[in-house]
Design a protein around this motif. Sequence first.
Motif, PDB file in Angstrom:
ATOM      1  N   LYS A 162     -68.017   0.884 -11.332  1.00 21.94           N
ATOM      2  CA  LYS A 162     -69.212   0.330 -11.956  1.00 21.94           C
ATOM      3  C   LYS A 162     -68.986   0.310 -13.461  1.00 21.94           C
ATOM      4  O   LYS A 162     -68.648   1.329 -14.054  1.00 21.94           O
ATOM      5  CB  LYS A 162     -70.453   1.161 -11.617  1.00 21.94           C
ATOM      6  CG  LYS A 162     -71.081   0.808 -10.292  1.00 21.94           C
ATOM      7  CD  LYS A 162     -72.531   1.261 -10.222  1.00 21.94           C
ATOM      8  CE  LYS A 162     -73.216   0.700  -8.987  1.00 21.94           C
ATOM      9  NZ  LYS A 162     -74.665   0.980  -8.960  1.00 21.94           N
ATOM     10  N   HIS A 163     -69.190  -0.858 -14.069  1.00 18.11           N
ATOM     11  CA  HIS A 163     -68.926  -1.031 -15.494  1.00 18.11           C
ATOM     12  C   HIS A 163     -70.241  -0.915 -16.267  1.00 18.11           C
ATOM     13  O   HIS A 163     -71.195  -1.656 -16.004  1.00 18.11           O
ATOM     14  CB  HIS A 163     -68.270  -2.387 -15.739  1.00 18.11           C
ATOM     15  CG  HIS A 163     -66.973  -2.547 -14.976  1.00 18.11           C
ATOM     16  ND1 HIS A 163     -65.783  -2.070 -15.454  1.00 18.11           N
ATOM     17  CD2 HIS A 163     -66.712  -3.098 -13.757  1.00 18.11           C
ATOM     18  CE1 HIS A 163     -64.821  -2.325 -14.583  1.00 18.11           C
ATOM     19  NE2 HIS A 163     -65.357  -2.950 -13.533  1.00 18.11           N
ATOM     20  N   VAL A 164     -70.276   0.021 -17.206  1.00 15.97           N
ATOM     21  CA  VAL A 164     -71.522   0.326 -17.918  1.00 15.97           C
ATOM     22  C   VAL A 164     -71.280   0.402 -19.420  1.00 15.97           C
ATOM     23  O   VAL A 164     -70.142   0.597 -19.880  1.00 15.97           O
ATOM     24  CB  VAL A 164     -72.133   1.664 -17.434  1.00 15.97           C
ATOM     25  CG1 VAL A 164     -72.412   1.636 -15.950  1.00 15.97           C
ATOM     26  CG2 VAL A 164     -71.217   2.828 -17.769  1.00 15.97           C
ATOM     27  N   ILE A 165     -72.356   0.246 -20.183  1.00 21.36           N
ATOM     28  CA  ILE A 165     -72.351   0.524 -21.613  1.00 21.36           C
ATOM     29  C   ILE A 165     -73.509   1.458 -21.918  1.00 21.36           C
ATOM     30  O   ILE A 165     -74.466   1.562 -21.133  1.00 21.36           O
ATOM     31  CB  ILE A 165     -72.479  -0.762 -22.475  1.00 21.36           C
ATOM     32  CG1 ILE A 165     -73.764  -1.507 -22.118  1.00 21.36           C
ATOM     33  CG2 ILE A 165     -71.247  -1.639 -22.342  1.00 21.36           C
ATOM     34  CD1 ILE A 165     -74.060  -2.674 -23.065  1.00 21.36           C
ATOM     35  N   VAL A 166     -73.403   2.148 -23.033  1.00 18.60           N
ATOM     36  CA  VAL A 166     -74.417   3.103 -23.456  1.00 18.60           C
ATOM     37  C   VAL A 166     -75.060   2.588 -24.738  1.00 18.60           C
ATOM     38  O   VAL A 166     -74.363   2.186 -25.672  1.00 18.60           O
ATOM     39  CB  VAL A 166     -73.789   4.492 -23.695  1.00 18.60           C
ATOM     40  CG1 VAL A 166     -74.815   5.457 -24.272  1.00 18.60           C
ATOM     41  CG2 VAL A 166     -73.213   5.043 -22.393  1.00 18.60           C
ATOM     42  N   ILE A 167     -76.394   2.597 -24.772  1.00 17.03           N
ATOM     43  CA  ILE A 167     -77.126   2.127 -25.955  1.00 17.03           C
ATOM     44  C   ILE A 167     -77.776   3.320 -26.639  1.00 17.03           C
ATOM     45  O   ILE A 167     -78.701   3.932 -26.101  1.00 17.03           O
ATOM     46  CB  ILE A 167     -78.197   1.088 -25.585  1.00 17.03           C
ATOM     47  CG1 ILE A 167     -77.569  -0.102 -24.860  1.00 17.03           C
ATOM     48  CG2 ILE A 167     -78.931   0.612 -26.835  1.00 17.03           C
ATOM     49  CD1 ILE A 167     -78.563  -1.133 -24.400  1.00 17.03           C
TER      50      ILE A 167
END
Length: 482
Positions: A162-167
């Motif tokens: 699962k490809h995620v980014i953090v804000i």
Amino acid sequence: MIKQNQKYLNFIHVLVDAIIVCISFGMSYFIRFETFFPYSYSRKFFPTVLANETFFQALFMKSNYSKALLYLVPLYLIIYFKCQLYSPKRFQDIHFELEKLIKANIIGIMSFILVIYLTEPKYFSRTMLFIFFLCNIILDFIFRYVIRIILRKTRQIGKNQKHVIVIGFSVAAAAYIDRIRENPQWGYTVHGIFDDNVDNTFEYRGSRCIGKIKDLPNYLATHNLDEVAITLNINEYAKLEGLVKICEKSGVHTKFVPDYYNFISSKPYTEDLNGLPVINIRNVPLTNTFNKTAKRIMDIIGSIVAIILFSPVMIVTAILVKKSSPGPIIFKQVRIGLGNREFSMYKFRSMGVQDPSKEKAGWTTSNDPRVTPIGKIIRKTSIDELPQLFNVLKGDMSLVGPRPERPQFVKKFQEEIPRYMIKHQVRPGMTGWAQINGYRGDTSIKGRIEHDLYYIENWSLTLDIKILFLTIFKGFINKNAY
């Protein structure tokens, strides 16, 4: 891609579950009518089984039992779906899934018995139903366990990610990234962090800053992501509504990890106040009447059985304590229990009789001169705790729960340790999650409380049974008992 894989995996789960129900049903029929019971007995109650027929002919061609599968398979699949057995398993503990599987099968077999009663068949073996119940749980658990192993190995080599980014970088962001890095079997890849308060060279555990929040819309439009984790600092929550709109506009699945996560339960639950969601700070399953009743029944039955089993040990210990030094056999000590109420906790006396003011001075230390020779043995082996079975029977304590403390320590820890008093929302126990993890005697009180809170928030009868089982192997001999 992840969503497609999940749909495919769910389809496989449903298909295999249907096959397992059929196999379990066939196995239970075979065990009941073809193995453990004489043929004459089976023939008496099941006349369709003829001497020249094979098992499969009897079951699938002439047996009324085969018709039951028309109800049984869809019934079980619906129940499995309602019990969330087809939900993603990335973060789900295997013991939790087993608990749900057992619950679903209990509901399933009871529902099927009701169907049998309403349709009034000529005969249906109760023994066969019980065998089917066991077979279905065992086979289904083996299948799900194998699936877990395959998925874990697949994710550990970098596939099915699962490809995620953090804000936003905050304490919550650090905790989120820490857990992902420490659990590669979850299959998460963090592509980077968007934050207005760090420079472009910033990096945390391999996750670097890849832009400011104003760059987020363009990034979401040009990259195929599975999730976005919003982990803003608590002082930046004014940006939250705008960020949610940006993420939802792109269609990406959005999660919110609050910067105050350490104040709320690991399993928070919400209440619907006429459309207004209210997050409860603490989830305590034992506030539920059914759960409290089930645990109390287990305590009563368990304490009675244990008193009978350990009565020879307690009788011998009582004689030795009486002969070792003058004074009472049972030592009573005031502890704080459920609802912050005081109660007298029972122990076999392991010290010489002493002044109450000296007894309150503190914990027992290594080579404490107050402890008698017999006292050292019974404290080390936890035999001195056995009279607490009567506390359990009275309702002051439970077999499993946080260990109770003396009033003076409760007052001290109440001021020093946040959330300490939460442990008094449940009955104290003879053993507990903290104790089987090594937090007994003179050990870290903070570590003990963290384990107590985990138990309180994640309570189940399965967890209680697990703790009791582990206590047998890990809890009786205590290296920290002096």
